[in-house]
Write a protein that holds these residues in place. Structure first.
Motif, PDB file in Angstrom:
ATOM      1  N   ILE A  37      -7.481   2.755  -1.652  1.00 36.06           N
ATOM      2  CA  ILE A  37      -8.147   3.357  -2.809  1.00 36.06           C
ATOM      3  C   ILE A  37      -7.953   4.870  -2.805  1.00 36.06           C
ATOM      4  N   LYS A  38      -8.065   5.479  -1.653  1.00 35.46           N
ATOM      5  CA  LYS A  38      -7.875   6.935  -1.540  1.00 35.46           C
ATOM      6  C   LYS A  38      -6.458   7.319  -1.976  1.00 35.46           C
ATOM      7  N   GLU A  39      -5.460   6.570  -1.539  1.00 34.90           N
ATOM      8  CA  GLU A  39      -4.066   6.859  -1.889  1.00 34.90           C
ATOM      9  C   GLU A  39      -3.818   6.677  -3.388  1.00 34.90           C
ATOM     10  N   ILE A  40      -4.353   5.611  -3.958  1.00 38.12           N
ATOM     11  CA  ILE A  40      -4.170   5.368  -5.392  1.00 38.12           C
ATOM     12  C   ILE A  40      -4.825   6.477  -6.207  1.00 38.12           C
ATOM     13  N   LEU A  44      -3.097   8.968  -8.949  1.00 34.33           N
ATOM     14  CA  LEU A  44      -3.543   8.976 -10.344  1.00 34.33           C
ATOM     15  C   LEU A  44      -3.967  10.355 -10.835  1.00 34.33           C
ATOM     16  N   LYS A  45      -4.230  11.288  -9.928  1.00 35.24           N
ATOM     17  CA  LYS A  45      -4.606  12.652 -10.330  1.00 35.24           C
ATOM     18  C   LYS A  45      -3.514  13.318 -11.160  1.00 35.24           C
ATOM     19  N   ASN A  46      -2.277  12.880 -10.989  1.00 34.88           N
ATOM     20  CA  ASN A  46      -1.144  13.475 -11.696  1.00 34.88           C
ATOM     21  C   ASN A  46      -0.974  12.943 -13.119  1.00 34.88           C
ATOM     22  N   TYR A  47      -1.799  11.963 -13.493  1.00 36.01           N
ATOM     23  CA  TYR A  47      -1.633  11.309 -14.798  1.00 36.01           C
ATOM     24  C   TYR A  47      -2.978  11.194 -15.508  1.00 36.01           C
ATOM     25  N   SER A  49      -5.161   8.953 -16.291  1.00 36.75           N
ATOM     26  CA  SER A  49      -5.355   7.554 -15.923  1.00 36.75           C
ATOM     27  C   SER A  49      -6.671   7.351 -15.190  1.00 36.75           C
ATOM     28  N   LYS A  50      -7.008   6.087 -14.994  1.00 41.93           N
ATOM     29  CA  LYS A  50      -8.214   5.772 -14.241  1.00 41.93           C
ATOM     30  C   LYS A  50      -7.970   4.504 -13.423  1.00 41.93           C
ATOM     31  N   LEU A  51      -8.788   4.335 -12.398  1.00 45.84           N
ATOM     32  CA  LEU A  51      -8.728   3.169 -11.527  1.00 45.84           C
ATOM     33  C   LEU A  51      -9.957   2.319 -11.794  1.00 45.84           C
ATOM     34  N   THR A  52      -9.756   1.039 -12.046  1.00 45.00           N
ATOM     35  CA  THR A  52     -10.852   0.097 -12.211  1.00 45.00           C
ATOM     36  C   THR A  52     -10.670  -1.010 -11.189  1.00 45.00           C
ATOM     37  N   ILE A  53     -11.677  -1.207 -10.342  1.00 42.54           N
ATOM     38  CA  ILE A  53     -11.634  -2.283  -9.362  1.00 42.54           C
ATOM     39  C   ILE A  53     -12.395  -3.455  -9.957  1.00 42.54           C
ATOM     40  N   LYS A  54     -11.662  -4.524 -10.241  1.00 39.33           N
ATOM     41  CA  LYS A  54     -12.274  -5.683 -10.898  1.00 39.33           C
ATOM     42  C   LYS A  54     -12.985  -6.594  -9.918  1.00 39.33           C
ATOM     43  N   GLN A  55     -12.495  -6.663  -8.691  1.00 38.30           N
ATOM     44  CA  GLN A  55     -13.112  -7.523  -7.690  1.00 38.30           C
ATOM     45  C   GLN A  55     -12.747  -7.010  -6.311  1.00 38.30           C
ATOM     46  N   SER A  56     -13.712  -7.051  -5.404  1.00 39.03           N
ATOM     47  CA  SER A  56     -13.460  -6.629  -4.037  1.00 39.03           C
ATOM     48  C   SER A  56     -14.146  -7.624  -3.100  1.00 39.03           C
TER      49      SER A  56
END
Length: 134
Positions: A37-40, A44-47, A49-56
């Protein structure tokens, strides 16, 4: 990591206004998820965009005493699987015929492997039936 779906664009000759990428990670240790998650998020900071975690789902490590199974089974492999067992609070063993072609386009099982697995199941049932009698 499996990039399972990519959705975006409306035609070949125009720039997509939006793109969605669905990625599945099967991890062996909970600490792996944090670093992924940290790497993603860093990427994504360069775009815009956003990260959505649908299931963990927390990974599970089998803590059963499986010495008996190790004696009667020829192949032992650790795999990152998601099964129904991941949703219960018990230890479990994934056991079945091969080769492992799970979720591939032409998923299959060898008949010879199926017969070997049938014999293995019989040995397991006999072992635990005998243990229950003593």
């Amino acid at each position: 990591m499996n990039i399972g779906m990519i959705k975006g664009g409306e035609s070949v000759n125009s720039v997509a206004g939006k793109c969605e990428i669905s990625v599945d990670f099967r991890i062996a240790l909970a600490s792996h998820l944090k670093s992924i998650i940290k790497e993603i998020k860093s990427l994504l900071k360069n775009y815009n965009s956003k990260l959505t975690i649908k299931q963990s789902i927390e990974p599970k490590i089998n803590k059963n005493d499986i010495k008996f199974l190790e004696r009667i089974s020829s192949k032992k492999k650790t795999k990152c699987y998601l099964t129904e067992g991941s949703y219960i609070d018990k230890n479990f063993i994934i056991l079945g015929p091969g080769p492992d072609t799970s979720h591939q386009k032409n998923e299959y099982v060898n008949l010879s492997s199926l017969k070997k697995t049938e014999k293995l199941y019989k040995k397991i049932i006999e072992f635990y039936n005998e243990r229950g009698r003593t």
